[in-house]
Design a protein around this motif. Structure first.
Motif, PDB file in Angstrom:
ATOM      1  N   CYS A   1      36.546 -76.926  20.638  1.00 62.72           N
ATOM      2  CA  CYS A   1      36.734 -75.812  20.406  1.00 62.72           C
ATOM      3  C   CYS A   1      35.943 -74.422  19.566  1.00 62.72           C
ATOM      4  N   HIS A   2      35.937 -73.412  19.865  1.00 65.71           N
ATOM      5  CA  HIS A   2      35.088 -72.850  19.308  1.00 65.71           C
ATOM      6  C   HIS A   2      36.011 -70.932  19.654  1.00 65.71           C
ATOM      7  N   GLY A   3      36.784 -71.423  17.958  1.00 71.12           N
ATOM      8  CA  GLY A   3      38.109 -69.976  17.541  1.00 71.12           C
ATOM      9  C   GLY A   3      37.375 -68.782  18.007  1.00 71.12           C
TER      10      GLY A   3
ATOM     11  N   ILE B   1      32.619 -73.999   9.678  1.00 68.33           N
ATOM     12  CA  ILE B   1      32.649 -71.906  10.296  1.00 68.33           C
ATOM     13  C   ILE B   1      31.491 -72.126  10.916  1.00 68.33           C
ATOM     14  N   GLU B   2      31.260 -71.123  10.985  1.00 73.71           N
ATOM     15  CA  GLU B   2      29.924 -70.785  11.230  1.00 73.71           C
ATOM     16  C   GLU B   2      29.272 -69.474  11.022  1.00 73.71           C
ATOM     17  N   ASN B   3      27.969 -68.890  10.840  1.00 74.90           N
ATOM     18  CA  ASN B   3      27.739 -67.867  10.297  1.00 74.90           C
ATOM     19  C   ASN B   3      27.443 -66.867  11.454  1.00 74.90           C
TER      20      ASN B   3
ATOM     21  N   LEU C   1      26.148 -74.505  11.982  1.00 73.09           N
ATOM     22  CA  LEU C   1      24.757 -73.507  12.033  1.00 73.09           C
ATOM     23  C   LEU C   1      24.559 -73.569  13.273  1.00 73.09           C
ATOM     24  N   ASP C   2      25.025 -71.819  13.281  1.00 76.02           N
ATOM     25  CA  ASP C   2      24.443 -70.972  14.359  1.00 76.02           C
ATOM     26  C   ASP C   2      22.663 -70.589  14.441  1.00 76.02           C
ATOM     27  N   VAL C   3      21.971 -71.628  15.275  1.00 75.64           N
ATOM     28  CA  VAL C   3      20.472 -71.291  15.092  1.00 75.64           C
ATOM     29  C   VAL C   3      19.726 -69.668  15.488  1.00 75.64           C
ATOM     30  N   ASN C   4      20.346 -69.439  16.692  1.00 74.34           N
ATOM     31  CA  ASN C   4      20.026 -68.217  16.900  1.00 74.34           C
ATOM     32  C   ASN C   4      20.853 -66.835  15.963  1.00 74.34           C
ATOM     33  N   ASN C   5      21.512 -67.010  15.170  1.00 75.69           N
ATOM     34  CA  ASN C   5      22.343 -66.099  14.216  1.00 75.69           C
ATOM     35  C   ASN C   5      21.442 -65.870  13.420  1.00 75.69           C
ATOM     36  N   VAL C   6      21.091 -66.717  13.044  1.00 79.40           N
ATOM     37  CA  VAL C   6      19.604 -67.378  11.478  1.00 79.40           C
ATOM     38  C   VAL C   6      18.702 -66.333  11.973  1.00 79.40           C
TER      39      VAL C   6
ATOM     40  N   ILE D   1      26.116 -77.946  14.907  1.00 79.82           N
ATOM     41  CA  ILE D   1      24.692 -76.274  15.461  1.00 79.82           C
ATOM     42  C   ILE D   1      24.882 -75.261  17.469  1.00 79.82           C
ATOM     43  N   HIS D   2      24.879 -74.218  16.909  1.00 76.87           N
ATOM     44  CA  HIS D   2      25.125 -73.554  18.552  1.00 76.87           C
ATOM     45  C   HIS D   2      23.395 -72.255  18.022  1.00 76.87           C
ATOM     46  N   MET D   3      23.359 -72.839  19.588  1.00 74.28           N
ATOM     47  CA  MET D   3      22.044 -72.668  19.961  1.00 74.28           C
ATOM     48  C   MET D   3      22.150 -70.700  21.582  1.00 74.28           C
TER      49      MET D   3
ATOM     50  N   THR E   1      23.685 -61.657  21.440  1.00 74.07           N
ATOM     51  CA  THR E   1      24.688 -60.924  23.217  1.00 74.07           C
ATOM     52  C   THR E   1      25.369 -62.265  23.800  1.00 74.07           C
ATOM     53  N   HIS E   2      24.155 -63.103  23.450  1.00 71.48           N
ATOM     54  CA  HIS E   2      24.826 -64.784  24.607  1.00 71.48           C
ATOM     55  C   HIS E   2      24.544 -64.478  26.138  1.00 71.48           C
ATOM     56  N   GLY E   3      23.534 -63.480  26.296  1.00 66.88           N
ATOM     57  CA  GLY E   3      23.922 -62.980  27.679  1.00 66.88           C
ATOM     58  C   GLY E   3      22.012 -62.635  27.699  1.00 66.88           C
TER      59      GLY E   3
ATOM     60  N   LEU F   1      25.110 -74.934  23.549  1.00 67.40           N
ATOM     61  CA  LEU F   1      24.319 -74.039  24.874  1.00 67.40           C
ATOM     62  C   LEU F   1      25.071 -72.762  24.721  1.00 67.40           C
ATOM     63  N   GLU F   2      25.801 -71.778  23.737  1.00 65.60           N
ATOM     64  CA  GLU F   2      26.124 -70.345  24.272  1.00 65.60           C
ATOM     65  C   GLU F   2      25.565 -69.312  25.271  1.00 65.60           C
ATOM     66  N   ARG F   3      26.590 -69.480  26.557  1.00 65.79           N
ATOM     67  CA  ARG F   3      25.749 -68.327  27.455  1.00 65.79           C
ATOM     68  C   ARG F   3      27.607 -68.333  27.939  1.00 65.79           C
TER      69      ARG F   3
HETATM   70 FE   LIG Z   1      27.711 -69.298  17.930  1.00 62.53          FE
END
Ligand SMILES: [Fe+2]
Lengths: 281, 251
Positions: A61-63, A141-143, A173-178, A204-206, A220-222, A247-249
């Motif tokens: 779950c990702h709130g 918690i996510e950066n 750790l959201d690598v894309n956000n970094v 991890i998020h990508m 955007t995750h788009g 993978l976030e899309r």
């Molecule tokens: Fe994320």
């Protein structure tokens, strides 16, 4: 966390492709992630879809709306609903954004940047502890991506580290956000990652993003994930123990084959870096 | 003593308020040229959510009126729900509270918005346990079991039957039965007369058809029980075919 088929890469469960995901095996995620806000209290067709998904995949779950960085009091009513949902679907990882989405009793449904300040650190540490006490599990918690700092008195890496270390929570750790932040705020992404409490990374998020000008990238995750973010991901995995990767899309969803291509590429990367560690262990 | 200093809180409030109103704030240490992304992102989520929930109203109202309405809502209203898909209900409540329909001169606006919200509400509302049923029984003297996932509502304008452009001057008493099919989850709508609305309401309350019709015969001044019974049985039979009436309550 028990992952499907001993794989690591999961996908965000989106209503846009839920039917296809459940009816076919084009996508082979190790798990699915969903926002509890989008499903709590929902019945009918979507509840059936969710229950089918829960039979097929483990769920994280990702709130969206806990608003851990808000000046407002925590919404305990809502937190208890999340707890019930987490129990119901046997959720092993619950993460939230290190940002605020609610202020002065108004929800904004987006992620606003918290002032990187000492008092905010203390405030958030106490809130994370409160959340963990209620949920009886660690929060990750996510950066987040941010487009401007606000009233900052310390840098982002220090802000994140102090909160994680002070609260005992995990780090998503959201690598894309970094990558996005390193571009927008002109810092070195790899250096930034090494400054984080990497032993606390549990997830991890990508994702993909969109560069809208010479100086600004919007998270955007788009879009598809770009090569430099894959590179940063590979660099990061070498520094970490194996954890689930998502993978976030969310928008502009392509054919599922294309998403599976991204999943496979990440799976290939971690099978190189994390297999070794397994062998050593 | 709160851990968060007033000054930090104030910075957060100013940014949040800016996202709601679009009025530029004086914030410390921000990248001025990037600030607008926050207003844009927040506002777009709000607009998208509301326009998706109210497609008929959105198409019906002139653009400048719609834009102002959404702008005012976002600026003036504090969204209470943590679940963004429930936020359109607050938009409807805001319009009722501010009496927007009187201000705009569209007296059917509340009904139209409520009808649009109701479709979403019935589609997504939490599952309600079905009652225990038996298939054999007496239509007149046994209690009938209804699909519990339904709403029976009264409108002043026939928003469920006519296009928004045709509603003016059509004020009256209209009743809509909206329910969710168990297997497919699809939402079904049925326009029903005041008599049938009364019958349904009493069935919901657990009365038998015989009791309801005896009462209705005088209440609606029909004074022809046999005819009323025939019509009512047809109605009930129709609802059975539609799987809205499930059978007989197994008490
Ligand atoms: Fe994320």
């Amino acid at each position: 966390m028990q992952l499907k088929d001993n794989k690591h890469i999961g996908i965000g469960f989106r209503k846009d492709f839920s039917e296809e995901l459940l009816a076919s095996d084009i996508l082979k995620p190790a798990f699915i992630e969903l926002a509890p806000e989008n499903w709590i209290g929902m019945g009918g067709y979507w509840k059936k879809q969710l229950d089918k998904a829960a039979e097929k995949y483990p769920i994280t779950c990702h709130g969206l709306s806990l608003s851990i960085g808000s000046p407002d009091d925590l919404d305990l009513d809502f937190l208890h609903k999340i707890k019930k949902f987490i129990k119901q679907y046997n959720v092993q990882i619950y993460s939230e954004h290190l940002s605020y989405a609610k202020c002065d009793n108004a929800h904004l449904y987006d992620l606003l940047p918290i002032p990187f300040r000492k008092d905010a650190v203390k405030h958030i540490i106490s809130r994370i502890k409160q959340v963990q006490d209620v949920l009886e599990m660690p929060l990750a918690i996510e950066n987040v991506s941010y487009y401007t700092p606000v009233a900052a008195e310390m840098d982002e890496a220090t802000f994140i580290s102090e909160i994680v270390n002070g609260s005992g929570c995990n780090l998503l750790l959201d690598v894309n956000n970094v990558y996005v932040n390193s571009f927008n705020h002109k810092y070195n992404a790899k250096e930034f990652i090494t400054k984080l409490p990497l032993d606390k990374v549990a997830y991890i998020h990508m994702a993909g993003h969109e560069q809208i000008s010479d100086t600004v990238i919007i998270d955007t995750h788009g879009e598809a994930i770009i090569d430099p973010v894959f590179d940063l991901f590979e660099y990061t995995t070498v520094l970490l123990k194996p954890v689930p990767v998502l993978l976030e899309r969310d928008f502009n969803i392509p054919e599922l084959e294309e998403l599976q291509g991204e999943i496979t590429r990440m799976e290939t990367i971690v099978s190189k870096t994390w297999k070794k560690e397994h062998a050593i262990a | 003593m709160p851990l968060l200093k007033e000054d930090t809180h104030a910075q957060q409030s100013k940014l949040a308020e800016y996202c709601k109103t679009g009025v530029k704030p004086d914030l410390i240490g921000v990248i001025q040229e990037n600030l607008h992304h926050y207003r844009r992102l927040v506002f777009n989520i709000g607009i998208d959510t509301i326009e998706t929930a109210y497609p008929i109203t959105y198409r019906f109202l002139p653009d400048e009126i719609w834009d102002k309405l959404v702008y005012d809502f976002y600026a003036e209203h504090k969204c209470k729900t943590p679940q963004v898909w429930r936020m359109p209900m607050e938009f409807y409540e805001y319009c009722v509270e501010k009496d927007i329909q009187a201000k705009l001169g569209y007296r059917f606006l509340n009904d139209l918005l409520y009808f649009e919200w109701l479709e979403m509400e019935v589609h997504t509302m939490d599952d309600i346990a079905y009652p225990p049923i038996k298939t054999e029984g007496d239509w007149l003297n046994n209690i009938l079991a209804l699909n519990p996932e339904h709403k029976l509502v009264k409108f002043t304008y026939p928003v469920h039957m006519l296009a928004a452009t045709e509603l003016e001057g059509k004020a009256g008493d209209y009743f809509l039965l909206m329910y969710r099919e168990k297997e497919s989850g699809r939402v079904q709508c049925m326009d029903i007369s005041i008599l049938y609305a009364y019958i349904l309401e009493q069935l919901q309350n657990g009365a038998t058809l015989q009791e309801i019709l005896t009462e209705a015969d005088t209440l609606f001044q029909i004074n022809n029980f046999e005819m009323l019974k025939e019509h009512a049985l047809n109605f009930v039979n129709d609802l059975k075919q539609r799987e809205f009436i499930l059978g007989f309550l197994n008490t």
